[in-house]
Design a protein around this motif. Structure first.
Motif, PDB file in Angstrom:
ATOM      1  N   ARG A 203      11.787  -3.651  18.823  1.00 62.50           N
ATOM      2  CA  ARG A 203      10.768  -2.950  19.620  1.00 62.50           C
ATOM      3  C   ARG A 203      10.032  -1.903  18.785  1.00 62.50           C
ATOM      4  O   ARG A 203       8.790  -1.857  18.787  1.00 62.50           O
ATOM      5  N   ASP A 204      10.761  -1.083  18.043  1.00 61.52           N
ATOM      6  CA  ASP A 204      10.132  -0.025  17.245  1.00 61.52           C
ATOM      7  C   ASP A 204       9.236  -0.619  16.164  1.00 61.52           C
ATOM      8  O   ASP A 204       8.133  -0.118  15.911  1.00 61.52           O
ATOM      9  N   ALA A 205       9.704  -1.705  15.508  1.00 61.06           N
ATOM     10  CA  ALA A 205       8.901  -2.329  14.458  1.00 61.06           C
ATOM     11  C   ALA A 205       7.637  -2.948  15.045  1.00 61.06           C
ATOM     12  O   ALA A 205       6.558  -2.892  14.427  1.00 61.06           O
ATOM     13  N   ALA A 206       7.725  -3.536  16.233  1.00 60.83           N
ATOM     14  CA  ALA A 206       6.543  -4.125  16.875  1.00 60.83           C
ATOM     15  C   ALA A 206       5.514  -3.050  17.198  1.00 60.83           C
ATOM     16  O   ALA A 206       4.305  -3.252  17.004  1.00 60.83           O
ATOM     17  N   GLU A 207       5.970  -1.913  17.677  1.00 61.88           N
ATOM     18  CA  GLU A 207       5.041  -0.818  17.977  1.00 61.88           C
ATOM     19  C   GLU A 207       4.375  -0.307  16.713  1.00 61.88           C
ATOM     20  O   GLU A 207       3.162  -0.024  16.705  1.00 61.88           O
ATOM     21  N   ARG A 208       5.126  -0.181  15.618  1.00 64.86           N
ATOM     22  CA  ARG A 208       4.533   0.280  14.359  1.00 64.86           C
ATOM     23  C   ARG A 208       3.533  -0.731  13.833  1.00 64.86           C
ATOM     24  O   ARG A 208       2.461  -0.367  13.342  1.00 64.86           O
ATOM     25  N   ALA A 209       3.859  -2.022  13.932  1.00 68.85           N
ATOM     26  CA  ALA A 209       2.942  -3.052  13.423  1.00 68.85           C
ATOM     27  C   ALA A 209       1.623  -3.023  14.170  1.00 68.85           C
ATOM     28  O   ALA A 209       0.542  -3.132  13.563  1.00 68.85           O
ATOM     29  N   ARG A 210       1.665  -2.863  15.476  1.00 69.08           N
ATOM     30  CA  ARG A 210       0.425  -2.812  16.250  1.00 69.08           C
ATOM     31  C   ARG A 210      -0.367  -1.543  15.937  1.00 69.08           C
ATOM     32  O   ARG A 210      -1.600  -1.562  15.875  1.00 69.08           O
ATOM     33  N   THR A 211       0.340  -0.449  15.750  1.00 63.69           N
ATOM     34  CA  THR A 211      -0.346   0.819  15.458  1.00 63.69           C
ATOM     35  C   THR A 211      -1.013   0.784  14.093  1.00 63.69           C
ATOM     36  O   THR A 211      -2.129   1.302  13.906  1.00 63.69           O
ATOM     37  N   GLN A 212      -0.368   0.177  13.116  1.00 62.56           N
ATOM     38  CA  GLN A 212      -0.874   0.155  11.742  1.00 62.56           C
ATOM     39  C   GLN A 212      -1.956  -0.890  11.527  1.00 62.56           C
ATOM     40  O   GLN A 212      -2.663  -0.855  10.519  1.00 62.56           O
ATOM     41  N   ALA A 213      -2.084  -1.847  12.456  1.00 55.19           N
ATOM     42  CA  ALA A 213      -3.076  -2.912  12.268  1.00 55.19           C
ATOM     43  C   ALA A 213      -4.487  -2.369  12.464  1.00 55.19           C
ATOM     44  O   ALA A 213      -4.727  -1.542  13.331  1.00 55.19           O
ATOM     45  N   PRO A 214      -5.442  -2.829  11.640  1.00 53.85           N
ATOM     46  CA  PRO A 214      -6.828  -2.392  11.825  1.00 53.85           C
ATOM     47  C   PRO A 214      -7.399  -2.883  13.149  1.00 53.85           C
ATOM     48  O   PRO A 214      -6.980  -3.916  13.675  1.00 53.85           O
ATOM     49  N   ARG A 215      -8.344  -2.138  13.676  1.00 56.95           N
ATOM     50  CA  ARG A 215      -8.874  -2.452  14.993  1.00 56.95           C
ATOM     51  C   ARG A 215      -9.519  -3.830  15.039  1.00 56.95           C
ATOM     52  O   ARG A 215      -9.449  -4.532  16.044  1.00 56.95           O
ATOM     53  N   GLY A 216     -10.124  -4.243  13.967  1.00 55.36           N
ATOM     54  CA  GLY A 216     -10.793  -5.543  13.955  1.00 55.36           C
ATOM     55  C   GLY A 216      -9.872  -6.708  13.699  1.00 55.36           C
ATOM     56  O   GLY A 216     -10.321  -7.860  13.667  1.00 55.36           O
ATOM     57  N   GLY A 217      -8.594  -6.418  13.477  1.00 54.17           N
ATOM     58  CA  GLY A 217      -7.663  -7.510  13.214  1.00 54.17           C
ATOM     59  C   GLY A 217      -7.621  -7.860  11.747  1.00 54.17           C
ATOM     60  O   GLY A 217      -8.448  -7.403  10.953  1.00 54.17           O
ATOM     61  N   THR A 218      -6.659  -8.673  11.361  1.00 50.19           N
ATOM     62  CA  THR A 218      -6.532  -9.077   9.967  1.00 50.19           C
ATOM     63  C   THR A 218      -5.948 -10.480   9.887  1.00 50.19           C
ATOM     64  O   THR A 218      -5.049 -10.831  10.624  1.00 50.19           O
ATOM     65  N   LEU A 219      -6.511 -11.255   8.976  1.00 49.92           N
ATOM     66  CA  LEU A 219      -5.977 -12.577   8.686  1.00 49.92           C
ATOM     67  C   LEU A 219      -5.541 -12.680   7.236  1.00 49.92           C
ATOM     68  O   LEU A 219      -5.180 -13.757   6.776  1.00 49.92           O
ATOM     69  N   ASP A 220      -5.595 -11.574   6.511  1.00 50.93           N
ATOM     70  CA  ASP A 220      -5.325 -11.626   5.078  1.00 50.93           C
ATOM     71  C   ASP A 220      -4.410 -10.487   4.647  1.00 50.93           C
ATOM     72  O   ASP A 220      -4.646  -9.827   3.638  1.00 50.93           O
ATOM     73  N   GLY A 221      -3.384 -10.245   5.396  1.00 48.74           N
ATOM     74  CA  GLY A 221      -2.471  -9.174   5.026  1.00 48.74           C
ATOM     75  C   GLY A 221      -3.015  -7.832   5.459  1.00 48.74           C
ATOM     76  O   GLY A 221      -3.743  -7.712   6.436  1.00 48.74           O
ATOM     77  N   GLY A 222      -2.663  -6.808   4.744  1.00 51.05           N
ATOM     78  CA  GLY A 222      -3.172  -5.490   5.072  1.00 51.05           C
ATOM     79  C   GLY A 222      -2.162  -4.664   5.828  1.00 51.05           C
ATOM     80  O   GLY A 222      -0.986  -5.022   5.972  1.00 51.05           O
ATOM     81  N   ALA A 223      -2.646  -3.530   6.311  1.00 55.29           N
ATOM     82  CA  ALA A 223      -1.780  -2.565   6.976  1.00 55.29           C
ATOM     83  C   ALA A 223      -1.098  -3.184   8.196  1.00 55.29           C
ATOM     84  O   ALA A 223      -1.727  -3.887   8.977  1.00 55.29           O
ATOM     85  N   GLY A 224       0.163  -2.920   8.343  1.00 56.28           N
ATOM     86  CA  GLY A 224       0.920  -3.394   9.489  1.00 56.28           C
ATOM     87  C   GLY A 224       1.536  -4.759   9.309  1.00 56.28           C
ATOM     88  O   GLY A 224       2.475  -5.102  10.021  1.00 56.28           O
ATOM     89  N   VAL A 225       1.011  -5.536   8.371  1.00 52.59           N
ATOM     90  CA  VAL A 225       1.507  -6.907   8.224  1.00 52.59           C
ATOM     91  C   VAL A 225       2.903  -6.926   7.609  1.00 52.59           C
ATOM     92  O   VAL A 225       3.763  -7.702   8.023  1.00 52.59           O
ATOM     93  N   VAL A 226       3.144  -6.066   6.619  1.00 51.05           N
ATOM     94  CA  VAL A 226       4.466  -6.022   6.004  1.00 51.05           C
ATOM     95  C   VAL A 226       5.507  -5.581   7.040  1.00 51.05           C
ATOM     96  O   VAL A 226       6.613  -6.114   7.093  1.00 51.05           O
ATOM     97  N   THR A 227       5.127  -4.624   7.879  1.00 52.41           N
ATOM     98  CA  THR A 227       6.043  -4.193   8.935  1.00 52.41           C
ATOM     99  C   THR A 227       6.385  -5.358   9.859  1.00 52.41           C
ATOM    100  O   THR A 227       7.498  -5.471  10.357  1.00 52.41           O
ATOM    101  N   LEU A 228       5.439  -6.268  10.064  1.00 53.05           N
ATOM    102  CA  LEU A 228       5.633  -7.397  10.968  1.00 53.05           C
ATOM    103  C   LEU A 228       6.388  -8.535  10.299  1.00 53.05           C
ATOM    104  O   LEU A 228       7.314  -9.103  10.875  1.00 53.05           O
ATOM    105  N   THR A 229       6.014  -8.883   9.075  1.00 47.66           N
ATOM    106  CA  THR A 229       6.568 -10.077   8.429  1.00 47.66           C
ATOM    107  C   THR A 229       7.751  -9.778   7.516  1.00 47.66           C
ATOM    108  O   THR A 229       8.424 -10.703   7.072  1.00 47.66           O
ATOM    109  N   GLY A 230       7.987  -8.492   7.226  1.00 48.67           N
ATOM    110  CA  GLY A 230       9.056  -8.149   6.296  1.00 48.67           C
ATOM    111  C   GLY A 230      10.432  -8.521   6.828  1.00 48.67           C
ATOM    112  O   GLY A 230      10.694  -8.450   8.030  1.00 48.67           O
TER     113      GLY A 230
END
Length: 460
Positions: A362-389
């Motif tokens: 739950r905590d990691a999911a909240e951090r991933a959503r918070t760190q993701a850019p508003r326009g979304g990302t398909l190529d890595g970037g902020a929040g993705v490592v928190t999600l896929t790590g």
């Protein structure tokens, strides 16, 4: 000379006497025939109870329960494939390598479980038709994932992955609908007359009548021939009493073991498989939210499982420790359903580990959503490592920890369920012992009566 007339005496109508053999030999033969007639239903019911309970348990063990669990396993594997697609998309590797080997393995397992479920539902035309439709949707799902890969990093790729994810939810919904029908069938099968505790009532009644008849025959022979006992008739009565106790105990034990194994045991395993599905669903949904920038999805497809389905509310460390030591869960959800009324440390320990991983998830999911850019990302970037790590404090790592714990719980639950079903299928020797005892009762009773008839000195 006076004459007298004899008074007229009215004759009373003669009473019809009961047709009881007038002689001792005749009565002995009549008792012998009654014993034979009384033992026929006892003999028949004893065989049927042992045979039908064994057949019902074998059907549950070999067909019904594996068929139901195959549906849950297919749903979990397909959702794992969807998770792999979503995390590959958000990491930026999707356009180059596709959903990856994890997706390929999960789809392969999903198809294997679907094939197994279809084979085990051959007796049910409605289930077979539903699963045939699910197989067609599976083909469409894999096609949509392939089309998504051809879209590169553009919006078409994201749209096709969203469509494939909705299709996957439709498939899982159909699988769960069939599972509900299977659960109803299993409940009906384990509650049939032949494996219910109440099957002992007619058997006990008929056997008790036969026992009373044997005891009456013993009493008659003892009085008529002025002997203290007739050992053969007493042994017949003891053997019949033993058969009654044996059969009644077998019926009650089989009913209890089926209620445990095919009732709560199957419910445990199904809840744990759904929990695994929910873990993959949470990761996949978060990945798609990160990829799209949390854009709302306009779809009529029923929403998938969430963290609330796993545990609501998420338990505190004290609650988790209580679960580990055998306390009843103070929360709801799939994990609580699996742990309820089960004090086994083999299930409680991995259950507590899974609950600990859910808080991290739950905590990691909240951090991933918070760190993701508003326009979304398909190529890595902020929040993705928190999600896929795969680290324990990252989302995929926490999901792997929860999945590993749930797998251990499933192994423990399946072992206990299989043992319960094996015990329920064991007739305890009644299939052979029942007819042998009935034959012994018959031989002893007839011998005890007919020997006295020959002793009386004449045959009739």
């Amino acid at each position: 000379m006076t004459s007298t007339t004899a008074p007229l005496v009215a004759r009373r109508p003669s009473r019809v006497r009961p047709r009881i053999p007038p002689s001792t030999p005749g009565r002995l033969v009549a008792l012998a025939l009654l014993v034979v007639l009384a033992l026929i239903p006892v003999f028949t019911l004893s065989i049927l109870i042992a045979d039908r309970s064994r057949e019902t348990t074998a059907d549950l063990k070999d067909r019904r329960i594996p068929g139901l669990l195959a549906l849950d396993q297919a749903a979990a594997a397909l959702t794992e494939a969807d998770r792999a697609t979503a995390t590959s998309l958000v990491s930026g590797a999707f356009s180059l390598t596709g959903p990856g080997q994890e997706y390929q393995d999960a789809v392969k397992r999903a198809n294997q479980f679907l094939t197994l479920a279809t084979d085990l539902h051959q007796h049910d035309p409605l289930a077979r038709a539903r699963l045939t439709n699910v197989n067609a949707l599976m083909v469409e799902y894999t096609i949509m994932v392939g089309l998504a890969q051809t879209g590169g990093d553009g919006p078409l790729s994201l749209a096709n992955v969203f469509y494939a994810s909705d299709l996957r939810r439709t498939i899982v919904t159909n699988l769960y609908a069939q599972r509900q029908a299977d659960l109803k069938d299993i409940r009906a099968a384990r509650s049939t007359w032949w494996v219910g505790a109440y099957v002992a009532v007619p058997f006990g009644a008929t056997a008790f009548v036969a026992l009373l008849l044997v005891l009456f025959a013993h009493s008659y022979v003892r009085r008529r021939f002025r002997r203290r006992t007739n050992p053969l008739l007493l042994f017949a009565a003891l053997a019949l009493a033993g058969l009654i106790a044996w059969t009644v105990l077998h019926a009650q034990t089989t009913n209890d073991r089926l209620a445990q194994a095919a009732g709560r045991g199957v419910g445990e395993q199904s809840a744990l498989w759904q929990a695994r599905t929910a873990v993959h669903e949470v990761v996949g949904t978060t990945a798609l939210d990160v990829a799209s920038g949390n854009v709302p999805r306009d779809t009529d497809v029923k929403a998938g499982l969430t963290l609330r389905d796993l545990a609501e509310p998420l338990p505190s460390p004290a609650d988790i420790e209580g679960v580990r030591t055998g306390a009843d869960p103070t929360f709801g959800g799939l994990v609580a359903t699996a742990l309820a009324d089960n004090r086994s440390s083999a299930l409680r320990e991995p259950g507590a580990r899974a609950l600990t991983a859910l808080a991290v998830l739950r905590d990691a999911a909240e951090r991933a959503r918070t760190q993701a850019p508003r326009g979304g990302t398909l190529d890595g970037g902020a929040g993705v490592v928190t999600l896929t790590g795969r680290a324990p404090d990252q989302m995929s790592g926490a999901a792997d920890g929860a999945e590993s714990a749930l797998t251990d719980a499933l192994i423990a639950s399946r072992k206990a369920t299989d043992a319960g079903l094996a015990e329920a299928a064991d007739d305890g020797g009644l299939t052979v012992g029942g007819p042998v005892l009935c034959t012994a009762v018959l031989a002893l009773a007839l011998a005890g009566l007919l020997i006295r008839r020959f002793e009386y000195g004449r045959l009739r």
